[in-house]
Design a protein around this motif. Sequence first.
Motif, PDB file in Angstrom:
ATOM      1  N   THR A   1       0.825  -1.207   0.000  1.00 47.45           N
ATOM      2  CA  THR A   1       0.000   0.000   0.000  1.00 47.45           C
ATOM      3  C   THR A   1       0.860   1.259   0.000  1.00 47.45           C
ATOM      4  OG1 THR A   1      -1.741  -1.179   1.208  1.00 47.45           O
ATOM      5  CG2 THR A   1      -1.852   1.217   1.209  1.00 47.45           C
ATOM      6  N   SER A   2       1.949   1.226   0.748  1.00 46.18           N
ATOM      7  CA  SER A   2       2.865   2.370   0.751  1.00 46.18           C
ATOM      8  C   SER A   2       3.439   2.612  -0.635  1.00 46.18           C
ATOM      9  CB  SER A   2       4.005   2.133   1.743  1.00 46.18           C
ATOM     10  OG  SER A   2       3.525   2.044   3.065  1.00 46.18           O
ATOM     11  N   GLY A   3       3.785   1.525  -1.322  1.00 46.69           N
ATOM     12  CA  GLY A   3       4.305   1.641  -2.679  1.00 46.69           C
ATOM     13  C   GLY A   3       3.270   2.205  -3.638  1.00 46.69           C
ATOM     14  N   TYR A   4       2.034   1.683  -3.568  1.00 43.20           N
ATOM     15  CA  TYR A   4       0.969   2.187  -4.437  1.00 43.20           C
ATOM     16  C   TYR A   4       0.700   3.661  -4.152  1.00 43.20           C
ATOM     17  CZ  TYR A   4       0.021  -2.860  -4.835  1.00 43.20           C
ATOM     18  OH  TYR A   4       0.131  -4.205  -5.027  1.00 43.20           O
ATOM     19  N   SER A   5       0.669   4.019  -2.871  1.00 41.80           N
ATOM     20  CA  SER A   5       0.423   5.405  -2.478  1.00 41.80           C
ATOM     21  C   SER A   5       1.476   6.332  -3.072  1.00 41.80           C
ATOM     22  CB  SER A   5       0.414   5.515  -0.953  1.00 41.80           C
ATOM     23  OG  SER A   5       0.237   6.851  -0.540  1.00 41.80           O
ATOM     24  N   ALA A   6       2.735   5.897  -3.065  1.00 44.50           N
ATOM     25  CA  ALA A   6       3.817   6.720  -3.621  1.00 44.50           C
ATOM     26  C   ALA A   6       3.648   6.916  -5.125  1.00 44.50           C
ATOM     27  CB  ALA A   6       5.167   6.069  -3.323  1.00 44.50           C
ATOM     28  N   THR A   7       3.188   5.883  -5.829  1.00 42.32           N
ATOM     29  CA  THR A   7       2.981   6.021  -7.276  1.00 42.32           C
ATOM     30  C   THR A   7       1.843   7.002  -7.567  1.00 42.32           C
ATOM     31  OG1 THR A   7       1.440   4.142  -7.438  1.00 42.32           O
ATOM     32  CG2 THR A   7       3.776   3.665  -7.682  1.00 42.32           C
ATOM     33  N   PHE A   8       0.782   6.957  -6.765  1.00 41.52           N
ATOM     34  CA  PHE A   8      -0.333   7.878  -6.988  1.00 41.52           C
ATOM     35  C   PHE A   8       0.097   9.324  -6.730  1.00 41.52           C
ATOM     36  CE2 PHE A   8      -3.047   4.072  -5.538  1.00 41.52           C
ATOM     37  CZ  PHE A   8      -3.076   3.566  -6.824  1.00 41.52           C
ATOM     38  N   LEU A   9       0.926   9.512  -5.717  1.00 44.80           N
ATOM     39  CA  LEU A   9       1.405  10.857  -5.413  1.00 44.80           C
ATOM     40  C   LEU A   9       2.312  11.369  -6.540  1.00 44.80           C
ATOM     41  CD1 LEU A   9       1.056  12.925  -3.174  1.00 44.80           C
ATOM     42  CD2 LEU A   9       3.144  12.023  -2.106  1.00 44.80           C
ATOM     43  N   ALA A  10       3.153  10.478  -7.074  1.00 48.88           N
ATOM     44  CA  ALA A  10       4.012  10.862  -8.202  1.00 48.88           C
ATOM     45  C   ALA A  10       3.165  11.218  -9.423  1.00 48.88           C
ATOM     46  CB  ALA A  10       4.974   9.726  -8.533  1.00 48.88           C
TER      47      ALA A  10
END
Length: 482
Positions: free
Chosen positions: A437-446
């Motif tokens: 989830t942390s990884g997915y969240s970072a991609t959405f923020l990018a």
Amino acid sequence: MSTPVRSPNRWLALVVLSLTQLVVVLDGTIVNIALPQAQIELGLSDSERQWVVTAYALAFGALLLLGGRIADYWGRKRTFLVGMVGFGAASVFGGLAQNGTELIAARGLQGLFAAMLAPAALALLTMTFTHGKDRNTAFAVFGTIAGAGAAIGLLLGGALTEFADWRWCLLVNMFFVILGLIGGLLFLSESKADGDNRYDVWGAITVILGLGSLVYGFSLAEGGWGSADTIGFLFGGIVLLAAFVWIESRVAQPLLPLNIVANRVRGGAFLIQAVSGSVMIGATLYLTFHLQIVLGMAPFASGLASLPLTVAIMLVAPIATKLLPLSGPRPMMVGGPLLVAVGLAYLSRITADGDYFVQVLPALVLMGFGMGFVFVPLQNLALSGVAPHDAGAASATANSAMQIGGSIGLSIFTAIYAATAGTTNGLTGTPLLEAFTSGYSATFLAAAVGMVLASVIAAVFIRGTKTELLPQGDAAAMVHVG
């Protein structure tokens, strides 16, 4: 150009060509839903999983201009039929793949033949419906199919994966191919460009190798941006693309007339198309992973859960179309990306135990509304001030920008995801689903940062009066594929 013939079967030809448009767009998303199961069955790494999507988008985008030239010079109907056969064979190859390498190769071959199919279908549509009300109706139908294709891909992919097998997400193409071949033989008329037509061979070689090297370099960034391989491929891609521009400025019949991209407004539109492609292809893929892997949704439920994004786009599109002559494209092109960015920023707040209706659905609606206000003027701006004989090349360039942008964006998002998820799990001992989830969240923020950049590009490049920015005449009826 050879003289078009008013075919009595032109409406049946429209059905065949719209079917082609559907299968090309549909295959950009249908595999997304199947990837989690395909990854388990074939033992794919995260990098290989990414390349199942990237291979299709990269081959499609890199070869589209060449595919258009082949259709013009060799014959549009002939190119269409060969593209259909090749696309079907590649789909069967992928459906029977026994490992990741075979699946990735099959997806690349699908992209190659889609790059023949898409421009041939658009050119045949243009030659079949030459003017008047029939032409406007035909292009409206063609464009609507393009808008619905992504949603159909998500739903069909989810249904096939859950109730049959993920392999049917590829094998199902054979039904479309058989109908396309029969309809193409019966209802399409051959046409091709007259005169002494020469292929821009060196232009094709440099742009294909340049884009391939650039995308591969970005994919290697997952292992570190400072590695020699990453820097080498990125640098090589830039050099090859610079060589492509140099070649195009000197050949008599360039693959891409440079005046198409040199125009400030069109150049800005293509850049925004590339960023939008990175979000639509890259960020939505990681949304699929979150829905299935973290929230535990079944494939078909995941497809339904992704649908509000496409529905919102289709609801906004007619509103944006009516507003466009009144407001001009600039307000939509500046505001639309910002609305998408807000949706993505909201989506970046997901948690492993979060609720879909609270954390995901509002974000999808916001993103869809924003994308609707981007896509409608974008199609017009891609043809702003383009001479009729260059409209096809401008259309192909817009589609290439989206596919290549998606390929590069997905590579960057994968590197961000891997670094964030790996750090979260490896250094802090966070449970695996929370690390995902942390990884997915970072991609959405990018992705949100990327859409803010798109808004800035629009503010800087999309300048001029409404009359100057909105194309007139038949060229305005053209739509880019995808």
